[in-house]
Write a protein that holds these residues in place. Structure first.
Motif, PDB file in Angstrom:
ATOM      1  N   SER A 211       3.584   5.578  -5.673  1.00 52.86           N
ATOM      2  CA  SER A 211       3.420   5.540  -7.123  1.00 52.86           C
ATOM      3  C   SER A 211       2.306   6.490  -7.564  1.00 52.86           C
ATOM      4  N   GLN A 212       1.201   6.484  -6.831  1.00 56.80           N
ATOM      5  CA  GLN A 212       0.092   7.378  -7.165  1.00 56.80           C
ATOM      6  C   GLN A 212       0.475   8.847  -6.972  1.00 56.80           C
TER       7      GLN A 212
ATOM      8  N   THR B  99       3.831   1.464  -1.280  1.00 59.02           N
ATOM      9  CA  THR B  99       4.386   1.531  -2.628  1.00 59.02           C
ATOM     10  C   THR B  99       3.356   2.109  -3.589  1.00 59.02           C
ATOM     11  N   THR B 100       2.117   1.647  -3.466  1.00 60.62           N
ATOM     12  CA  THR B 100       1.046   2.176  -4.307  1.00 60.62           C
ATOM     13  C   THR B 100       0.842   3.659  -4.046  1.00 60.62           C
TER      14      THR B 100
ATOM     15  N   ASN C  58       0.829  -1.205   0.000  1.00 63.43           N
ATOM     16  CA  ASN C  58       0.000   0.000   0.000  1.00 63.43           C
ATOM     17  C   ASN C  58       0.862   1.253   0.000  1.00 63.43           C
TER      18      ASN C  58
END
Length: 193
Positions: free
Chosen positions: A127-128, A123-124, A121
């Protein structure tokens, strides 16, 4: 007859060459690009709080499970049974209960492992955030390009004639970063001291 057609054609060519269509087209292009900038800023405003809440929730759930395992381990190591205690049913029961508590906590952790994805999460989230900032940068670049094209069009001949006479066109302002915009925003997960 040819003379009349030629005299009627000359003003039409002059009007077409003085920005009658190109000025509003360029203006609308710049406005559309600005809408893209606003859309991407709104995306960031909507996205980040939801992502942060998701990560906090996942990390909180993971933290509870891990805390339960640590607590069960601490209880299990507190109950000591020596060779002399093997005949004491109360001590053996306490030891067994403490070890079973740790076993249950470990089983809960194993069962929940597929959901324990806070690392993913995070990492997401990163990235977002990066993708959102890139979208904003691209839309600002596109907007500034459209503003430059519009401003150039209304200031150069022959479009400048039509821009002033028909539209009263004024130069648009390109996007400029505010002071301090070169510093990345702080993301707070509520666990800082």
């Amino acid at each position: 007859m040819k003379f009349r057609a030629a005299t009627a054609l000359v003003p039409a060519i002059l009007l077409a060459g003085c920005g009658l269509n190109s000025v509003p087209t360029a203006e609308e292009e710049a406005k559309a690009k600005w809408a893209d900038v606003q859309t991407n800023y709104q995306r960031r405003a909507d996205l980040i709080p939801n992502l942060v809440a998701t990560v906090k929730g996942a990390a909180g759930s993971e933290g509870k499970i891990l805390n339960d395992v640590v607590s069960a381990r601490a209880r299990a190591t507190q109950v000591q049974v020596t060779g002399d205690d093997l005949t004491d049913s109360a001590k053996m029961s306490a030891f067994n209960q403490a070890q079973n508590g740790l076993t249950l906590s470990l089983q809960r952790m194993q069962e929940a492992y597929p959901q324990l994805q806070s690392q993913g999460n995070f990492t997401t989230l990163m990235s977002q955030l990066e993708g959102t900032e890139n979208r904003i940068a691209i839309s600002i670049r596109d907007y500034n390009g459209a503003v430059q094209a519009y401003n150039t069009r209304i200031r150069t001949f022959p479009d400048a004639v039509g821009a002033k006479i028909f539209y009263g066109a004024k130069p648009m302002t390109p996007f400029q970063a505010q002071a301090g915009a070169d510093k990345a925003p702080t993301v707070d997960f509520g666990n800082t001291n």
